[in-house]
Design an enzyme around this catalytic site. Sequence first.
Site, mmCIF file in Angstrom:
data_model
loop_
_atom_site.group_PDB
_atom_site.id
_atom_site.type_symbol
_atom_site.label_atom_id
_atom_site.label_comp_id
_atom_site.label_asym_id
_atom_site.label_seq_id
_atom_site.Cartn_x
_atom_site.Cartn_y
_atom_site.Cartn_z
ATOM 1 N N HIS A 183 5.614 96.647 16.592
ATOM 2 C CA HIS A 183 5.393 96.759 15.149
ATOM 3 C C HIS A 183 3.976 97.277 14.911
ATOM 4 C CE1 HIS A 183 4.909 95.507 10.907
ATOM 5 N NE2 HIS A 183 3.728 95.070 11.308
ATOM 6 N N ASN A 239 13.101 97.617 18.626
ATOM 7 C CA ASN A 239 12.323 98.825 18.942
ATOM 8 C C ASN A 239 11.006 98.516 19.632
ATOM 9 O OD1 ASN A 239 10.734 97.883 16.863
ATOM 10 N ND2 ASN A 239 11.240 99.522 15.425
ATOM 11 N N LYS A 253 7.168 92.696 20.333
ATOM 12 C CA LYS A 253 8.286 91.870 19.861
ATOM 13 C C LYS A 253 8.949 91.048 20.976
ATOM 14 C CE LYS A 253 9.242 94.888 15.904
ATOM 15 N NZ LYS A 253 10.255 95.736 15.220
#
Length: 531
Positions: free
Chosen positions: A280, A277, A167
């Site tokens: 993915h 986080n 990300k």
Amino acid sequence: MAAKKKEISLQININNDEQWSEALALKGLLVVDVYQQWCGPCRAVVGLFRKIKNELGDELLHFATAEADGIEALEMYRGKCEPTFLFYAGGELVSVLRGPNAPLLQKTIQEELSNEKNVLEHGGARRAVKDEGLTEEEEVNDDTEDHPHDEDVTVPTDKSYTVAIIKPDVVAHGKADEIIMKIQDAGFVILAHEERTLTEAEAQDFYQHKAAEPYFQELVQFMSSGPSHVLVISKTEGCEDVIPAWREFIGPADVEEARREQPESLRAQYGSESLLNGLHGSSDRERASRELAFFFPNFSFSVWDSRPEEEPVERTLALVRPDAARENREEILSRIRQAGFRVAMQKELMLTEEQVRLFYSTHVEEEYFNSLMENMTSGLVLALALVKEGAVEHWRNILGPKDPIKAKNEQPDSLRAQFSVENSSINQLHGSSSSEEAEKEISFFFPPEDTLAVIKPDTQHKEEILEEIQAQGFTISQLKDTILSREMAEEFYKEHREKPFFSQLVDYMCRNRGEFCRAQKSTIFKISFIR
């Protein structure tokens, strides 16, 4: 006057190489907003910078604007208008962030300032990074060898795959290469790799299954805030399904849970909070298939076999009609996979009466057509492009007879028998009748996409560019070599009318001839054969 002095002290203005060298020599963290004269610095973050400076009051934190046109070290940023923020400490680049994402920008400033204070107080080495969004040509070529483009990728149909995304926050911190090395060290195989900045529309489309969540808009904004690395991952021998293996490797979506229960997982090491986080992973095979189609629509599946060539891998169209799609969607998809089919492309859509008439044009005069029309427009239809050896015949065999009553009596194990609807003469699944029909029907539900490509005035090597467009699978259906009038250029770029560079852009587009191409590319997966 006092306000003006405060503004000047907030950001140092760097316009030449001498000023650039002086700024890099500053002690502490230097946050540089790189811009071009025709584009201007990012005004949206000035208030944020002032807020951070006032809250921290730290003499080790410096903000600057740097005009790339006049600074040799920033030459690679010329010709780009996307807001770019470079973080320097001790004269070294320690982080890069693109896009005016205020939460991520504030978080990065605080983290890098803390890191630099730790270096100054306790010694140790800084972790220098390179701007991964601006690699040199030879680096791109080297990377292509390790991570082939999706046009050239092949994977055996008996291997599972998953889509992984590194990300924007992790990429901005220069950790992508480090994570990729860990992925490969863990025995995962990277079949495709692409750096990509999602638009807001693409992010909304990709995360449409989370549209009802309260954090949806924040997620979309975050995922479109800068470049991500998109990977297609498989696994070496000894792993039948890569999806659970990958999800175990990255850890729980909640970063605190990951740190508590799986401290060695990637999310525990690189994530910071729920949305940020770090990584993915596809949740299941169906989601992996959708995500692969989203990012790599021309991904190739290869088949190794010793069967005669008269039994080639082919495609067929499957339709799951509204009642079955609503009630038995997952079970039907599971049965399709168990039968050895690969779902190459899928979509759910609400058909209009006109679309039904067009698709079933040869059935319009049949007495059952009104019932068919009512059924097909009563809800979402699930359309699937299926891939398998002899796909057309195999799919029709497991469907069973068209008449649901006949299917129940003669082939009770067939799909049309098992997923029939009480008191309905319309079966719930469709299959193409021949290879030729399959191609037509697939094109109906997954039509090729058109786009306009413009090779701008003064561009060198136009012929090579056109050849490369075609080599990437695009068909150039129209090509026009022309000079735009000022009125045409202003209309073409009207969405930029209020931008400071608008007049310069229009002048440039009108000064010489350019190539305007209408390019078309199929959204259906390509299938290759290796025998």
